[in-house]
Design a protein around this motif. Sequence first.
Motif, PDB file in Angstrom:
ATOM      1  N   VAL A  66      58.153  43.659  11.654  1.00  0.00           N
ATOM      2  CA  VAL A  66      57.531  42.815  12.686  1.00  0.00           C
ATOM      3  C   VAL A  66      58.541  42.504  13.781  1.00  0.00           C
ATOM      4  N   PHE A  67      59.768  42.237  13.371  1.00  0.00           N
ATOM      5  CA  PHE A  67      60.843  41.919  14.308  1.00  0.00           C
ATOM      6  C   PHE A  67      61.078  43.071  15.281  1.00  0.00           C
ATOM      7  N   ILE A  68      61.132  44.287  14.757  1.00  0.00           N
ATOM      8  CA  ILE A  68      61.361  45.461  15.605  1.00  0.00           C
ATOM      9  C   ILE A  68      60.150  45.753  16.485  1.00  0.00           C
ATOM     10  N   ALA A  69      58.958  45.463  15.963  1.00  0.00           N
ATOM     11  CA  ALA A  69      57.723  45.784  16.685  1.00  0.00           C
ATOM     12  C   ALA A  69      57.349  44.744  17.730  1.00  0.00           C
ATOM     13  N   ILE A  70      58.136  43.704  17.893  1.00  0.00           N
ATOM     14  CA  ILE A  70      57.790  42.654  18.862  1.00  0.00           C
ATOM     15  C   ILE A  70      57.548  43.216  20.265  1.00  0.00           C
ATOM     16  N   PRO A  71      58.393  44.132  20.776  1.00  0.00           N
ATOM     17  CA  PRO A  71      58.087  44.683  22.107  1.00  0.00           C
ATOM     18  C   PRO A  71      56.726  45.369  22.172  1.00  0.00           C
ATOM     19  N   VAL A  72      56.365  46.092  21.116  1.00  0.00           N
ATOM     20  CA  VAL A  72      55.064  46.760  21.103  1.00  0.00           C
ATOM     21  C   VAL A  72      53.936  45.733  21.072  1.00  0.00           C
TER      22      VAL A  72
ATOM     23  N   MET B 149      44.725  46.342  16.669  1.00  0.00           N
ATOM     24  CA  MET B 149      44.894  47.469  15.757  1.00  0.00           C
ATOM     25  C   MET B 149      46.132  48.282  16.116  1.00  0.00           C
ATOM     26  N   ARG B 150      46.387  48.472  17.398  1.00  0.00           N
ATOM     27  CA  ARG B 150      47.576  49.223  17.807  1.00  0.00           C
ATOM     28  C   ARG B 150      48.853  48.489  17.404  1.00  0.00           C
ATOM     29  N   ALA B 151      48.834  47.167  17.554  1.00  0.00           N
ATOM     30  CA  ALA B 151      50.006  46.390  17.157  1.00  0.00           C
ATOM     31  C   ALA B 151      50.231  46.471  15.652  1.00  0.00           C
ATOM     32  N   VAL B 152      49.152  46.354  14.883  1.00  0.00           N
ATOM     33  CA  VAL B 152      49.268  46.433  13.421  1.00  0.00           C
ATOM     34  C   VAL B 152      49.736  47.819  12.994  1.00  0.00           C
ATOM     35  N   ILE B 153      49.201  48.855  13.633  1.00  0.00           N
ATOM     36  CA  ILE B 153      49.606  50.226  13.296  1.00  0.00           C
ATOM     37  C   ILE B 153      51.096  50.415  13.574  1.00  0.00           C
ATOM     38  N   ALA B 154      51.577  49.869  14.676  1.00  0.00           N
ATOM     39  CA  ALA B 154      53.008  49.982  14.996  1.00  0.00           C
ATOM     40  C   ALA B 154      53.852  49.325  13.913  1.00  0.00           C
TER      41      ALA B 154
ATOM     42  N   VAL C  21      52.982  48.808  10.750  1.00  0.00           N
ATOM     43  CA  VAL C  21      52.860  49.582   9.516  1.00  0.00           C
ATOM     44  C   VAL C  21      53.722  50.836   9.573  1.00  0.00           C
ATOM     45  N   VAL C  22      53.702  51.527  10.705  1.00  0.00           N
ATOM     46  CA  VAL C  22      54.502  52.760  10.848  1.00  0.00           C
ATOM     47  C   VAL C  22      55.990  52.445  10.694  1.00  0.00           C
ATOM     48  N   ILE C  23      56.447  51.369  11.347  1.00  0.00           N
ATOM     49  CA  ILE C  23      57.861  50.986  11.237  1.00  0.00           C
ATOM     50  C   ILE C  23      58.190  50.600   9.802  1.00  0.00           C
ATOM     51  N   PHE C  24      57.280  49.879   9.150  1.00  0.00           N
ATOM     52  CA  PHE C  24      57.519  49.473   7.762  1.00  0.00           C
ATOM     53  C   PHE C  24      57.648  50.686   6.845  1.00  0.00           C
ATOM     54  N   LEU C  25      56.751  51.655   7.004  1.00  0.00           N
ATOM     55  CA  LEU C  25      56.805  52.851   6.158  1.00  0.00           C
ATOM     56  C   LEU C  25      58.096  53.633   6.396  1.00  0.00           C
TER      57      LEU C  25
END
Length: 260
Positions: free
Chosen positions: A92-98, A33-38, A40-44
């Motif tokens: 997703v690309f940006i959130a890979i570290p998270v 859930m934390r990964a998905v939230i990250a 979604v936040v970046i996408f928004l």
Amino acid sequence: MSGSSHKPQTDRQEGGAQAPLIEHLVELRSRLMRAVIAIVVIFLALYAFANDIYGFVAEPLMALLPEGSQMIATEVASPFLAPFKLTLVVSVFIAIPVVLHQAWAFVAPGLYDNEKSLAIPLLVSSVGLFYAGAAFAYYVVFPLLFSFFTQTGPDNITVMTDINQYLNFVLKLFFAFGVAFEIPIATFLLILSGATTVASLGSKRPYILLGCFVVGMVLTPPDVVSQSLLAVPMYLLYEIGLLFGRLVGNRRARQRADDA
């Protein structure tokens, strides 16, 4: 009486076995859930710039088209869906570290200290190499590839690329080069785990080189230029992996000699 006396103990054992499993599942759900939230936040945050992001990705081709040329949309929803899809992929690309951090936090408690000390550099270098592969594709491969495509066609043909087809094409190349740049990590892990040796991998260089071109043929468009642009860096990265594997092997040999 004896059967009834053992039953509560068996129930307690089964309950104790189920409790850790449930705790792990709850922890896994929390990490996911934390990964998905990250993401979604970046996408928004990026969605307002969806068209600008698409323009940036399309720039290597647009810079080579004749003046006044532009891309086209052959489907009604493409002007909306193509930037939307690209923005989601970029998120997703940006959130890979998270995402990797959450995965690491989930598996780290079960690792030994020496495994943790090795896993962290490998994770960091894996992310860096994937980003480097995507950057290599954008700044080196795309200009050469699109220059070749736009200059080799008949003179009476006007290049008018569909935005959705272009996006699928470049995403495929981004992924191919990102994964290809992970070869040093894969080679290093194979040597480190003892699955193979530097000498064994070194003796298979001709087969590895052939395999790189086969992979380039599968993952890239059917032309010699794009296949070579993927195969040659893959082979060079394989040699880099051998180099690091050899350094680690020499270090271990020195440590064994010192211990003896």
